[in-house]
Design an enzyme around this catalytic site. Structure first.
Site, PDB file in Angstrom:
ATOM      1  CB  CYS A 125      50.303 -16.620 -71.887  1.00 46.29           C
ATOM      2  SG  CYS A 125      51.196 -16.640 -70.324  1.00 46.29           S
ATOM      3  CB  THR A 384      72.725  -1.443 -58.576  1.00 45.10           C
ATOM      4  OG1 THR A 384      71.547  -2.172 -58.974  1.00 45.10           O
ATOM      5  CG2 THR A 384      72.642  -1.110 -57.109  1.00 45.10           C
ATOM      6  CB  THR A 393      69.610   3.373 -64.033  1.00 47.39           C
ATOM      7  OG1 THR A 393      68.462   3.537 -63.178  1.00 47.39           O
ATOM      8  CG2 THR A 393      70.709   2.676 -63.257  1.00 47.39           C
TER       9      THR A 393
END
Length: 487
Positions: A125, A384, A393
């Site tokens: 990275c 949501t 969720t």
């Protein structure tokens, strides 16, 4: 040119005093123009082979300064610094020297800049490596250490094997690895130091996953963040150029393929229905412990065969690979070549009852901070799902977390792993496994191909869940090995 006269000091640009910033900018301007004039004069004189290396070094030094100025012209919070940096770049260009331009549009390759709110080495990275190289030098670190791991103190070099296993195959860590570090004579680590090191290593491994998972672009002044090549017109329609529409990404076809809005809409509806059905099944009947164990083994075995069609070896760049050993070592599934790794039962060793207290005892207060981080990521929700609101969720979040731990051989006795195949489709599993196990291989196509109707913010939430689950999995294996050594 005298070297001392050309030492660029950037610290004056951080001052809140405008006069101090103006003085610093003028000094920078003069140094850069002197270097530019020197290179111009070199171009106009007959070539001598003995001057070749010196001139190349001079050009490289100037290019690094220009890249830093480019970053300041785009990112500096002080307007006067941005404007002056841009003027210096233009004056250099007018003298016939090529100047850099940014390669990306915004901080992410995956998420459009307009949708973003204004607000590590084992995995190659470069973003994190460059960030920490700069910080290391800023606090007075020895530059020789950055020439390669073999130049660091032996005590740090000894961490190489543990770092490698943590990043790629943490299930192989044993108490013998811990003993080797704690009994290395004058290069020994104390238990407290080792826990501190393990926390840092696992934290930055997870950060690498987040960086790649969100498509974070390199900083403008770092490698990969800018180019000195002029923009090519081959990718643009001439009318776009004249209209100023230079953003190729916004005009490209979705890399996930031509998927209709209605198809992706029905995917969301189907997922919602599966969640409803699974909840009803939970209420009606509960699988036996034997059946639950069998479903875990099936899911663990199937996770070995989840891979991307564009799963290719990634060759690390030299500036990254020098910071770690054995560049060919990477993630391997448990049972490749007949190797069997016993299942890690959370009921026998878990973060809440064992890892947390061990970290807090040897690295005071940090166990509490890590625990809060895990809980925030696990419970984070807007309630949501794409266009739907007021959705619980928790079932989906638990499936994601437990699937990641399943890939690492970690089993929760009270979880029905049959739910994972119901809630996570293949494209999502490919993305999860890539981000967690080989994040350097993630592509925009993978990012686009799962949860196509979901918002980018929801996908970033997923990435937060992935990296914390990964960090906890690594910590569990390392801390269990330390506990076994202690007992």
């Amino acid at each position: 040119m005298a070297e001392g006269e050309n030492e660029v000091r950037w610290d004056g640009l951080c001052s809140r005093d405008s006069t101090t910033r103006e003085t610093a900018l003028e000094n920078i301007r003069q140094i850069i123009l002197r270097k530019t004039e020197y290179l111009r004069s070199v171009k106009e004189t007959p070539f001598r082979s003995s001057d070749g290396l010196s001139n190349a070094v001079s050009l490289d030094g100037l290019n690094k300064l220009l890249a830093h100025l480019l970053m300041l012209s785009k990112r500096c919070p002080f307007k006067d610094v941005r404007e002056k940096s841009e003027l210096i770049l233009k004056s250099v260009q007018e003298l016939g020297i090529r100047i850099p331009r940014p390669l990306g549009h915004g901080p992410s390759r995956f998420i459009p800049e307009k949708e973003i709110l204004q607000a590590a080495a084992r995995h190659q990275c470069s973003y994190l490596v460059n960030l920490h190289v700069n910080d290391f030098l800023h606090v007075g670190g020895d530059p020789k250490w950055l020439n390669g791991l073999e130049n660091a103190p032996q005590k740090l070099q000894n961490l190489g094997e543990l770092n490698k296993l943590l990043a790629h195959r943490p299930w192989l860590i044993t108490k013998e690895h811990i003993e080797q570090l704690l009994k290395a004579e004058e290069h020994s680590w104390s238990l407290a130091e080792l826990v501190h090191a393990v926390v840092l290593l696992t934290h930055y491994h997870s950060l690498a996953s987040f960086t790649f998972g969100c498509g974070i672009t390199p900083e403008i002044h770092c490698d990969g963040g800018h180019t000195f090549r002029p923009p090519s017109v081959s990718n643009y329609c001439i009318c776009d150029i004249t209209n100023g529409n230079h953003s190729v990404e916004e005009n490209q076809v979705n890399s996930a393929g031509n998927v209709s809005v209605s198809d992706s809409f029905f995917e969301v509806e189907a997922l919602m229905e599966k969640m409803r059905q699974l909840q009803e099944c939970r209420d009606e009947e509960e699988a036996s412990q034997e059946e639950m164990a069998s479903r875990f083994e099936i899911e663990k075995r199937e996770s070995m065969f989840v891979f991307s069609s564009d799963d290719e070896e990634v060759t690390p760049a030299r500036d990254v690979s020098r910071h770690f050993e054995d560049t060919s070592y990477g993630y391997k599934d448990f049972s490749r070549h007949g190797m069997h790794v016993p299942t890690f039962r959370v009921q026998d060793y878990c973060w809440e009852d064992h890892g947390y207290s061990l970290v807090n005892r040897l690295y005071p207060d940090v166990g509490q901070l890590i625990d809060e981080k895990f809980h925030i990521a696990y419970n984070l929700t807007y309630n949501t799902m794409a266009m739907h609101k007021d959705v619980d969720t928790s079932m989906l979040r638990r499936a994601i977390w437990n699937y990641i731990h399943c890939m690492f051989g970690i089993r929760y006795d009270d979880y029905d792993y049959g739910e994972i195949n119901q809630l996570l489709d293949r494209s999502f599993k490919v993305y999860i496994k890539t981000i967690v196990c080989t994040p350097e291989k993630v592509t925009k196509r993978m990012y686009d191909s799962f949860w196509r109707q979901f918002k980018h913010s929801e996908k970033v939430h997923v990435n937060l869940l992935l990296i914390e689950a990964r960090m906890q999995a690594e910590l569990l294996y390392a801390l269990r090995a330390i506990t076994r050594y202690m007992t």
